[in-house]
Design a protein around this motif. Structure first.
Motif, PDB file in Angstrom:
ATOM      1  N   ARG A 245       0.830  -1.204   0.000  1.00  0.00           N
ATOM      2  CA  ARG A 245       0.000   0.000   0.000  1.00  0.00           C
ATOM      3  C   ARG A 245       0.864   1.254   0.000  1.00  0.00           C
ATOM      4  NH1 ARG A 245      -4.741  -1.853   4.325  1.00  0.00           N
ATOM      5  NH2 ARG A 245      -5.913  -3.154   2.835  1.00  0.00           N
ATOM      6  N   LEU A 246       1.961   1.234   0.745  1.00  0.00           N
ATOM      7  CA  LEU A 246       2.864   2.382   0.760  1.00  0.00           C
ATOM      8  C   LEU A 246       3.517   2.595  -0.596  1.00  0.00           C
ATOM      9  CD1 LEU A 246       4.507   1.925   4.279  1.00  0.00           C
ATOM     10  CD2 LEU A 246       2.995   3.783   3.556  1.00  0.00           C
ATOM     11  N   ASP A 247       3.895   1.513  -1.256  1.00  0.00           N
ATOM     12  CA  ASP A 247       4.464   1.635  -2.601  1.00  0.00           C
ATOM     13  C   ASP A 247       3.438   2.221  -3.569  1.00  0.00           C
ATOM     14  OD1 ASP A 247       6.888   0.601  -1.776  1.00  0.00           O
ATOM     15  OD2 ASP A 247       6.427  -1.458  -2.388  1.00  0.00           O
ATOM     16  N   LYS A 248       2.176   1.796  -3.417  1.00  0.00           N
ATOM     17  CA  LYS A 248       1.109   2.343  -4.251  1.00  0.00           C
ATOM     18  C   LYS A 248       0.922   3.829  -3.970  1.00  0.00           C
ATOM     19  CE  LYS A 248      -2.541   2.235  -6.943  1.00  0.00           C
ATOM     20  NZ  LYS A 248      -2.414   2.064  -8.400  1.00  0.00           N
ATOM     21  N   ALA A 249       0.949   4.204  -2.705  1.00  0.00           N
ATOM     22  CA  ALA A 249       0.793   5.611  -2.332  1.00  0.00           C
ATOM     23  C   ALA A 249       1.935   6.448  -2.883  1.00  0.00           C
ATOM     24  CB  ALA A 249       0.735   5.737  -0.809  1.00  0.00           C
ATOM     25  N   LYS A 250       3.137   5.929  -2.801  1.00  0.00           N
ATOM     26  CA  LYS A 250       4.300   6.642  -3.340  1.00  0.00           C
ATOM     27  C   LYS A 250       4.137   6.899  -4.830  1.00  0.00           C
ATOM     28  CE  LYS A 250       9.304   6.083  -3.979  1.00  0.00           C
ATOM     29  NZ  LYS A 250      10.449   5.158  -3.777  1.00  0.00           N
ATOM     30  N   GLU A 251       3.642   5.896  -5.539  1.00  0.00           N
ATOM     31  CA  GLU A 251       3.417   6.024  -6.981  1.00  0.00           C
ATOM     32  C   GLU A 251       2.358   7.083  -7.282  1.00  0.00           C
ATOM     33  OE1 GLU A 251       1.301   3.301 -10.436  1.00  0.00           O
ATOM     34  OE2 GLU A 251       2.453   2.302  -8.855  1.00  0.00           O
ATOM     35  N   LEU A 252       1.266   7.078  -6.516  1.00  0.00           N
ATOM     36  CA  LEU A 252       0.198   8.056  -6.733  1.00  0.00           C
ATOM     37  C   LEU A 252       0.659   9.477  -6.420  1.00  0.00           C
ATOM     38  CD1 LEU A 252      -2.859   6.137  -5.210  1.00  0.00           C
ATOM     39  CD2 LEU A 252      -2.361   6.517  -7.630  1.00  0.00           C
ATOM     40  N   LEU A 253       1.451   9.640  -5.374  1.00  0.00           N
ATOM     41  CA  LEU A 253       1.953  10.964  -5.025  1.00  0.00           C
ATOM     42  C   LEU A 253       2.876  11.513  -6.101  1.00  0.00           C
ATOM     43  CD1 LEU A 253       2.690  10.386  -1.230  1.00  0.00           C
ATOM     44  CD2 LEU A 253       1.023  12.003  -2.164  1.00  0.00           C
ATOM     45  N   ALA A 254       3.645  10.641  -6.705  1.00  0.00           N
ATOM     46  CA  ALA A 254       4.612  11.071  -7.711  1.00  0.00           C
ATOM     47  C   ALA A 254       3.997  11.276  -9.092  1.00  0.00           C
ATOM     48  CB  ALA A 254       5.752  10.042  -7.799  1.00  0.00           C
ATOM     49  N   GLU A 255       2.935  10.537  -9.406  1.00  0.00           N
ATOM     50  CA  GLU A 255       2.444  10.525 -10.786  1.00  0.00           C
ATOM     51  C   GLU A 255       1.049  11.097 -10.979  1.00  0.00           C
ATOM     52  OE1 GLU A 255       2.790   6.571 -12.267  1.00  0.00           O
ATOM     53  OE2 GLU A 255       4.934   6.394 -11.774  1.00  0.00           O
ATOM     54  N   VAL A 278       3.284   6.057   8.890  1.00  0.00           N
ATOM     55  CA  VAL A 278       3.996   4.897   8.336  1.00  0.00           C
ATOM     56  C   VAL A 278       4.687   5.250   7.018  1.00  0.00           C
ATOM     57  CG1 VAL A 278       2.512   3.217   9.485  1.00  0.00           C
ATOM     58  CG2 VAL A 278       1.879   4.037   7.204  1.00  0.00           C
ATOM     59  N   PHE A 279       4.136   6.230   6.274  1.00  0.00           N
ATOM     60  CA  PHE A 279       4.785   6.664   5.040  1.00  0.00           C
ATOM     61  C   PHE A 279       6.140   7.296   5.361  1.00  0.00           C
ATOM     62  CE2 PHE A 279       5.800   9.331   1.449  1.00  0.00           C
ATOM     63  CZ  PHE A 279       5.335   8.625   0.344  1.00  0.00           C
ATOM     64  N   LYS A 280       6.167   8.134   6.383  1.00  0.00           N
ATOM     65  CA  LYS A 280       7.422   8.782   6.773  1.00  0.00           C
ATOM     66  C   LYS A 280       8.419   7.762   7.288  1.00  0.00           C
ATOM     67  CE  LYS A 280       9.326  12.410   9.743  1.00  0.00           C
ATOM     68  NZ  LYS A 280       9.041  13.457  10.745  1.00  0.00           N
ATOM     69  N   GLU A 281       7.939   6.763   8.022  1.00  0.00           N
ATOM     70  CA  GLU A 281       8.824   5.721   8.547  1.00  0.00           C
ATOM     71  C   GLU A 281       9.527   4.971   7.420  1.00  0.00           C
ATOM     72  OE1 GLU A 281       6.363   3.257  10.945  1.00  0.00           O
ATOM     73  OE2 GLU A 281       6.381   4.613  12.690  1.00  0.00           O
ATOM     74  N   LYS A 282       8.812   4.749   6.311  1.00  0.00           N
ATOM     75  CA  LYS A 282       9.403   3.972   5.222  1.00  0.00           C
ATOM     76  C   LYS A 282      10.234   4.821   4.267  1.00  0.00           C
ATOM     77  CE  LYS A 282       8.537   0.649   1.551  1.00  0.00           C
ATOM     78  NZ  LYS A 282       7.614  -0.288   0.889  1.00  0.00           N
ATOM     79  N   PHE A 283       9.741   6.022   3.930  1.00  0.00           N
ATOM     80  CA  PHE A 283      10.394   6.815   2.886  1.00  0.00           C
ATOM     81  C   PHE A 283      11.150   8.038   3.412  1.00  0.00           C
ATOM     82  CE2 PHE A 283       6.707   4.795   0.712  1.00  0.00           C
ATOM     83  CZ  PHE A 283       7.430   3.951  -0.119  1.00  0.00           C
ATOM     84  N   GLY A 284      11.087   8.277   4.713  1.00  0.00           N
ATOM     85  CA  GLY A 284      11.873   9.358   5.291  1.00  0.00           C
ATOM     86  C   GLY A 284      11.220  10.719   5.311  1.00  0.00           C
ATOM     87  N   PHE A 285      10.095  10.875   4.612  1.00  0.00           N
ATOM     88  CA  PHE A 285       9.388  12.153   4.565  1.00  0.00           C
ATOM     89  C   PHE A 285       7.884  11.907   4.667  1.00  0.00           C
ATOM     90  CE2 PHE A 285      13.168  12.468   1.858  1.00  0.00           C
ATOM     91  CZ  PHE A 285      13.835  13.533   2.448  1.00  0.00           C
ATOM     92  N   PRO A 286       7.145  12.838   5.242  1.00  0.00           N
ATOM     93  CA  PRO A 286       5.681  12.711   5.203  1.00  0.00           C
ATOM     94  C   PRO A 286       5.199  12.886   3.767  1.00  0.00           C
ATOM     95  CG  PRO A 286       6.327  14.814   6.153  1.00  0.00           C
ATOM     96  CD  PRO A 286       7.587  14.013   6.004  1.00  0.00           C
ATOM     97  N   PRO A 287       3.988  12.436   3.451  1.00  0.00           N
ATOM     98  CA  PRO A 287       3.499  12.455   2.062  1.00  0.00           C
ATOM     99  C   PRO A 287       3.603  13.815   1.373  1.00  0.00           C
ATOM    100  CG  PRO A 287       2.030  11.170   3.432  1.00  0.00           C
ATOM    101  CD  PRO A 287       3.014  11.798   4.362  1.00  0.00           C
ATOM    102  N   SER A 288       3.188  14.880   2.029  1.00  0.00           N
ATOM    103  CA  SER A 288       3.205  16.209   1.380  1.00  0.00           C
ATOM    104  C   SER A 288       4.629  16.632   1.036  1.00  0.00           C
ATOM    105  CB  SER A 288       2.564  17.254   2.297  1.00  0.00           C
ATOM    106  OG  SER A 288       1.206  16.954   2.516  1.00  0.00           O
ATOM    107  N   GLU A 289       5.540  16.415   1.973  1.00  0.00           N
ATOM    108  CA  GLU A 289       6.937  16.799   1.720  1.00  0.00           C
ATOM    109  C   GLU A 289       7.553  15.926   0.637  1.00  0.00           C
ATOM    110  OE1 GLU A 289      11.108  17.424   4.227  1.00  0.00           O
ATOM    111  OE2 GLU A 289       9.178  17.152   5.282  1.00  0.00           O
ATOM    112  N   PHE A 290       7.189  14.647   0.635  1.00  0.00           N
ATOM    113  CA  PHE A 290       7.698  13.759  -0.417  1.00  0.00           C
ATOM    114  C   PHE A 290       7.256  14.260  -1.793  1.00  0.00           C
ATOM    115  CE2 PHE A 290       6.812  10.258  -3.342  1.00  0.00           C
ATOM    116  CZ  PHE A 290       8.036   9.630  -3.402  1.00  0.00           C
ATOM    117  N   ARG A 291       6.003  14.665  -1.911  1.00  0.00           N
ATOM    118  CA  ARG A 291       5.502  15.172  -3.191  1.00  0.00           C
ATOM    119  C   ARG A 291       6.254  16.432  -3.624  1.00  0.00           C
ATOM    120  NH1 ARG A 291      -0.732  15.443  -4.215  1.00  0.00           N
ATOM    121  NH2 ARG A 291      -0.300  13.595  -5.501  1.00  0.00           N
TER     122      ARG A 291
END
Length: 300
Positions: A245-255, A278-291
């Motif tokens: 699910r996190l990988d899917k979320a990462k893809e949606l945030l980026a694309e 949990v997104f920040k735990e895995k990718f190092g940034f919260p969703p908004s900052e990652f985007r």
């Protein structure tokens, strides 16, 4: 793609506050929800935690399960097996100002076992062609029965629970008498292929399923499901689902341009705060900052 407005919901649990709900009747093992409204078309997605009997008195309901479409019209009844994800669309009758009137009867395992015990029905030998959805006409017995049920669901607090239970058990007998496949559908898991773990997991990554649901869908006990899953994936089912699910979320945030809230629900999470954590735990940034970082990298 499911967004916040049409995210898949668990039923019957999440129908309690539905805008169209007219009345409801709840017992241990069974719940009845009646809907009466006007609509030219309304869509949504359900994950059925319990078996469903859908009784349509006027209007049209269309359901999609996997690659199949089923339509139930006025004076028809649909049985839908538990632990499956469906998409639905309901539409009122044009000749009656788009009014739609239907009843949803949810049955969990407890009431099913009670039915079999009460009726003296012996276990049915497993069959390979159980169909999860069946549509059949409402016969005269069922039609007459529905009218006698109205006083119970209109004033549920004023009736004796034992009497209600007997009355609703009567409905199950009427349905079983009118369609011999009904009992087979109640007793059989949809998918008994014991090699189906990978398929079931892929199909339900973004659905609001529990471990018990996943075990049921693979035809296993919960303990056997966990053991077999560990042997295949070398991790627990919950960790595997969360990572996918996190990988899917990462893809949606980026694309995509979906909001963080829509990304949360579209990727299968049900709580925004938990998703961000949990997104920040895995990718190092919260969703908004990652985007934001993805956008900056795209411009570089």
């Amino acid at each position: 793609m499911k967004t916040r407005s049409d995210k898949m919901i668990k039923v019957p649990q999440e129908l309690t506050n539905n805008w169209a709900r007219k009345v409801s009747l709840k017992l241990d093992g069974l719940s009845v929800i009646e809907f009466s409204c006007q609509t030219e078309g309304r869509k949504g997605s359900y994950f059925l935690k319990e078996h469903l009997l859908l009784i349509v008195r006027s209007g049209v309901c269309t359901l999609r399960f996997e690659d199949r479409t089923y339509t139930v019209r006025s004076n028809e009844l649909m049985f839908i097996h538990k632990s499956i994800a469906i998409e639905f669309e309901k539409m009122g009758a044009p000749n009656y100002n788009y009014a739609i009137d239907y009843m949803m009867v949810f049955l969990n395992d407890k009431i099913v076992e009670e039915l079999f015990k009460f009726a003296g029905i012996k276990p049915i030998h497993p069959v390979d062609d159980v169909i999860p959805v069946t549509v059949f006409p409402i016969n005269e017995c069922i039609r007459s029965y529905i009218e006698t049920l109205k006083p119970f669901i209109e004033k549920p607090d004023e009736v004796n629970e034992g009497l209600v239970r007997v009355k609703l058990m009567e409905l199950l007998f009427h349905v079983a008498d009118s369609n011999e496949r009904f009992l087979y559908q109640l007793m059989q898991p949809i998918n008994k292929d014991r090699s189906s773990i990978a398929k079931v997991m892929e199909e339900n990554i973004t659905n609001p399923v529990s471990l018990n649901d996943l075990a049921f869908l693979t035809g296993r006990s919960l303990a056997t499901f966990k053991r077999d899953f560990q042997a295949i994936y070398h991790t627990s089912p919950l960790k595997w689902i969360r990572n996918r699910r996190l990988d899917k979320a990462k893809e949606l945030l980026a694309e995509t341009d979906l909001t963080v809230t829509d990304v949360c629900f579209s990727s299968g999470f049900e709580n925004i705060a938990h998703f961000s954590k949990v997104f920040k735990e895995k990718f190092g940034f919260p969703p908004s900052e990652f985007r934001q970082k993805q956008k900056l990298q795209g411009k570089a």
